[in-house]
Design a protein around this motif. Structure first.
Motif, PDB file in Angstrom:
ATOM      1  N   UNK A 138      43.608  26.910  39.694  1.00 13.87           N
ATOM      2  CA  UNK A 138      42.621  27.103  40.762  1.00 13.87           C
ATOM      3  C   UNK A 138      43.127  26.560  42.094  1.00 13.87           C
ATOM      4  N   UNK A 139      43.846  25.435  42.051  1.00 13.88           N
ATOM      5  CA  UNK A 139      44.306  24.789  43.285  1.00 13.88           C
ATOM      6  C   UNK A 139      45.644  25.359  43.760  1.00 13.88           C
ATOM      7  N   UNK A 140      46.616  25.403  42.840  1.00 17.52           N
ATOM      8  CA  UNK A 140      47.974  25.793  43.219  1.00 17.52           C
ATOM      9  C   UNK A 140      48.279  27.263  42.964  1.00 17.52           C
ATOM     10  N   UNK A 141      47.499  27.902  42.075  1.00 13.59           N
ATOM     11  CA  UNK A 141      47.806  29.261  41.693  1.00 13.59           C
ATOM     12  C   UNK A 141      48.832  29.285  40.562  1.00 13.59           C
ATOM     13  N   UNK A 142      49.093  30.486  40.046  1.00 10.48           N
ATOM     14  CA  UNK A 142      50.035  30.652  38.944  1.00 10.48           C
ATOM     15  C   UNK A 142      51.181  31.555  39.407  1.00 10.48           C
ATOM     16  N   UNK A 143      52.440  31.040  39.358  1.00 11.55           N
ATOM     17  CA  UNK A 143      53.566  31.880  39.784  1.00 11.55           C
ATOM     18  C   UNK A 143      53.786  33.030  38.805  1.00 11.55           C
ATOM     19  N   UNK A 144      53.849  34.245  39.313  1.00 18.91           N
ATOM     20  CA  UNK A 144      54.045  35.417  38.460  1.00 18.91           C
ATOM     21  C   UNK A 144      55.083  36.335  39.090  1.00 18.91           C
ATOM     22  N   UNK A 145      55.649  37.182  38.249  1.00 19.91           N
ATOM     23  CA  UNK A 145      56.586  38.205  38.704  1.00 19.91           C
ATOM     24  C   UNK A 145      56.368  39.444  37.848  1.00 19.91           C
ATOM     25  N   UNK A 146      56.514  40.615  38.441  1.00 19.31           N
ATOM     26  CA  UNK A 146      56.349  41.849  37.675  1.00 19.31           C
ATOM     27  C   UNK A 146      57.453  41.966  36.628  1.00 19.31           C
ATOM     28  N   UNK A 147      57.149  42.560  35.453  1.00 20.87           N
ATOM     29  CA  UNK A 147      58.150  42.678  34.382  1.00 20.87           C
ATOM     30  C   UNK A 147      59.124  43.824  34.626  1.00 20.87           C
ATOM     31  N   UNK A 148      59.836  43.727  35.740  1.00 22.19           N
ATOM     32  CA  UNK A 148      60.815  44.750  36.105  1.00 22.19           C
ATOM     33  C   UNK A 148      62.206  44.126  36.085  1.00 22.19           C
ATOM     34  N   UNK A 149      63.156  44.799  35.466  1.00 25.51           N
ATOM     35  CA  UNK A 149      64.507  44.273  35.299  1.00 25.51           C
ATOM     36  C   UNK A 149      65.313  44.465  36.587  1.00 25.51           C
ATOM     37  N   UNK A 150      65.902  43.385  37.086  1.00 29.19           N
ATOM     38  CA  UNK A 150      66.776  43.466  38.254  1.00 29.19           C
ATOM     39  C   UNK A 150      68.245  43.467  37.843  1.00 29.19           C
ATOM     40  N   UNK A 151      68.553  42.773  36.759  1.00 30.84           N
ATOM     41  CA  UNK A 151      69.955  42.647  36.328  1.00 30.84           C
ATOM     42  C   UNK A 151      70.020  42.537  34.810  1.00 30.84           C
ATOM     43  N   UNK A 152      71.019  43.149  34.205  1.00 29.98           N
ATOM     44  CA  UNK A 152      71.261  43.057  32.767  1.00 29.98           C
ATOM     45  C   UNK A 152      72.640  42.446  32.570  1.00 29.98           C
ATOM     46  N   UNK A 153      72.685  41.339  31.869  1.00 26.48           N
ATOM     47  CA  UNK A 153      73.964  40.670  31.656  1.00 26.48           C
ATOM     48  C   UNK A 153      74.852  41.485  30.723  1.00 26.48           C
ATOM     49  N   UNK A 154      76.124  41.492  31.038  1.00 21.48           N
ATOM     50  CA  UNK A 154      77.095  42.267  30.271  1.00 21.48           C
ATOM     51  C   UNK A 154      77.194  41.742  28.827  1.00 21.48           C
ATOM     52  N   UNK A 155      77.246  42.659  27.876  1.00 15.46           N
ATOM     53  CA  UNK A 155      77.383  42.355  26.440  1.00 15.46           C
ATOM     54  C   UNK A 155      76.184  41.606  25.865  1.00 15.46           C
ATOM     55  N   UNK A 156      75.090  41.553  26.588  1.00 16.68           N
ATOM     56  CA  UNK A 156      73.891  40.882  26.078  1.00 16.68           C
ATOM     57  C   UNK A 156      73.150  41.797  25.116  1.00 16.68           C
ATOM     58  N   UNK A 157      72.130  41.240  24.445  1.00 15.26           N
ATOM     59  CA  UNK A 157      71.320  42.035  23.517  1.00 15.26           C
ATOM     60  C   UNK A 157      70.647  43.185  24.251  1.00 15.26           C
ATOM     61  N   UNK A 158      70.158  42.933  25.458  1.00 16.68           N
ATOM     62  CA  UNK A 158      69.497  43.978  26.231  1.00 16.68           C
ATOM     63  C   UNK A 158      70.483  45.073  26.636  1.00 16.68           C
ATOM     64  N   UNK A 159      71.698  44.664  27.037  1.00 10.77           N
ATOM     65  CA  UNK A 159      72.710  45.653  27.431  1.00 10.77           C
ATOM     66  C   UNK A 159      73.082  46.545  26.256  1.00 10.77           C
ATOM     67  N   UNK A 160      73.259  45.939  25.090  1.00 13.43           N
ATOM     68  CA  UNK A 160      73.621  46.708  23.907  1.00 13.43           C
ATOM     69  C   UNK A 160      72.495  47.651  23.476  1.00 13.43           C
ATOM     70  N   UNK A 161      71.238  47.270  23.790  1.00 12.81           N
ATOM     71  CA  UNK A 161      70.097  48.114  23.422  1.00 12.81           C
ATOM     72  C   UNK A 161      69.878  49.246  24.418  1.00 12.81           C
ATOM     73  N   UNK A 162      70.514  49.141  25.586  1.00 11.75           N
ATOM     74  CA  UNK A 162      70.385  50.213  26.568  1.00 11.75           C
ATOM     75  C   UNK A 162      69.445  49.933  27.715  1.00 11.75           C
ATOM     76  N   UNK A 163      69.058  48.691  27.925  1.00 10.78           N
ATOM     77  CA  UNK A 163      68.197  48.344  29.057  1.00 10.78           C
ATOM     78  C   UNK A 163      68.994  48.471  30.355  1.00 10.78           C
ATOM     79  N   UNK A 164      68.344  49.011  31.396  1.00 11.18           N
ATOM     80  CA  UNK A 164      69.011  49.213  32.679  1.00 11.18           C
ATOM     81  C   UNK A 164      68.217  48.551  33.803  1.00 11.18           C
ATOM     82  N   UNK A 165      68.882  48.161  34.883  1.00 13.69           N
ATOM     83  CA  UNK A 165      68.158  47.641  36.045  1.00 13.69           C
ATOM     84  C   UNK A 165      67.128  48.662  36.527  1.00 13.69           C
TER      85      UNK A 165
END
Length: 377
Positions: A138-165
């Motif tokens: 209520x006082x400070x608020x809650x920091x949030x960010x949209x669930x949108x990918x900006x970067x996919x680390x090379x050879x990571x689980x997400x990269x191997x699954x096909x996730x893209x920026x």
């Protein structure tokens, strides 16, 4: 002189924040027992913050001794008719009481009143956590960010699954996600566990299976921990970082959600511990709590309060574990009593309490050993 300065810094920077946080949590927990016990007509002999020799205290008009004791690692409410602060009934003296006095003992109260009195401590911890989170949101608020990918680390689980920026994360294992933190929270407690993330790409929904990697990370204070990582990042431009503010009622709802996340995260950690996906060295004791309190104090009051909320949920949950000596152990006996129609015998309870005390003591020793190992490492 430098030595005295270091000692003073240690006391003010670590010990004082630790004691403030722990005292708040213990006081609220025991106040839950006290208020419901008093409402139930049970006479209360003592309300103590800490164990061991009494440092200061006074006796109120109802005969309750309010005190602060030398060992600030817990507290207790001692009821009339209890043998010790662990609320073990003194069966040997019960028959010596008059009918009126026996009705004011803890053991003489109706079953549902005893259960409510015992459960009130952990419930008070959950209420405290919800209240703290609500005030912070209520006082400070809650920091949030949209669930949108900006970067996919090379050879990571997400990269191997096909996730893209640019991919929008929609759900994980069928659970909708609305913020990037929802993804982090879900993935972090599921290392080496197959998950399926649904993404939205150019208007098309895709289901991408992957397995989060168990990864050791180091936070800003140098603390190491193991989490599940899939290797995606967001940033200000892509995630639209912002503070989401809430009204009083919405803030309470968010406090409930945040507290529930801690509960589910704890159970997920324990499940990973059993299956070997996570190590037991992340279990911390009073030394690590003191260290965390000092570290949060360097950030600010809000960080200390957030730590207090997390610890309050954890302590409430720990006390509900069905281990004799803990509140959950007492509730377990009451459940058996409700089924059998009579209490568990004194002999069986005594053996169970001894076993429970040994279990709690071993857990404390193990957690303290982890703390010391972490400091030396």
């Amino acid at each position: 002189m430098a030595y005295l300065a270091d000692v003073l810094h240690f006391i003010l920077g670590y010990i004082v924040p630790f004691l403030l946080v722990l005292t708040l949590i213990v006081f609220v927990h025991e106040m839950g027992h006290y208020l419901v016990g008093r409402w139930s007509g049970i006479r209360i002999l003592a309300f103590s913050v800490g164990f061991g020799p009494e440092l200061l205290g006074y006796t109120d008009k109802r005969g309750t001794r309010w005190k602060v004791c030398a060992i600030p690692l817990g507290g207790y409410v001692k009821f009339f008719g209890d043998e010790d602060p662990a609320s073990v009934p003194d069966y040997s003296r019960l028959d010596q009481y008059s009918t009126e006095d026996r009705g004011r003992t803890f053991l003489g109260a109706k079953l549902w009143k005893r259960a409510a009195t015992v459960a009130a401590g952990p419930i008070a911890n959950f209420i405290l956590a919800i209240a703290i989170f609500a005030v912070l949101f209520a006082i400070y608020g809650k920091p949030v960010a949209d669930p949108v990918v900006a970067e996919v680390k090379e050879n990571s689980a997400a990269a191997q699954a096909g996730v893209l920026p640019g991919d929008l994360l929609v759900s994980i294992d069928g659970t909708p996600v609305t913020t990037f933190d929802d993804v982090r929270r879900y993935v972090s407690v599921r290392p080496e566990t197959p998950i399926t993330i649904q993404i939205k790409r150019k208007g098309e929904l895709l289901d991408l299976p992957m397995v989060p990697e168990r990864t050791e990370i180091t936070d800003q204070f140098g603390n190491k921990m193991e989490l599940g990582i899939i290797g995606i990042l967001t940033n200000q431009e892509t995630g639209n970082f912002r503070l989401q503010h809430f009204g009083p009622i919405e803030a309470v709802g968010q406090g409930v959600i945040e507290s529930w996340h801690i509960v589910t995260g704890t159970f997920n950690y324990l499940a990973n511990l059993v299956t070997g996906r996570m190590k037991a060295d992340q279990l911390g004791g009073p030394i690590r709590v003191a260290q965390a309190s000092g570290q949060m104090a360097t950030i600010g009051v809000a960080a200390v309060l957030q730590l207090a909320a997390v610890l309050s949920v954890s302590i409430g949950l720990l006390n509900l574990m069905p281990v004799p000596v803990l509140d959950g152990g007492h509730l377990m006996f009451y459940a058996v009593e409700a089924i059998r129609g009579k209490p568990v015998g004194p002999g069986a309870q005594d053996i169970a309490f001894r076993i429970g005390f040994a279990m709690v003591l071993m857990l404390m020793v193990f957690a303290t050993w982890n703390d010391i190992s972490s400091l030396l490492g």
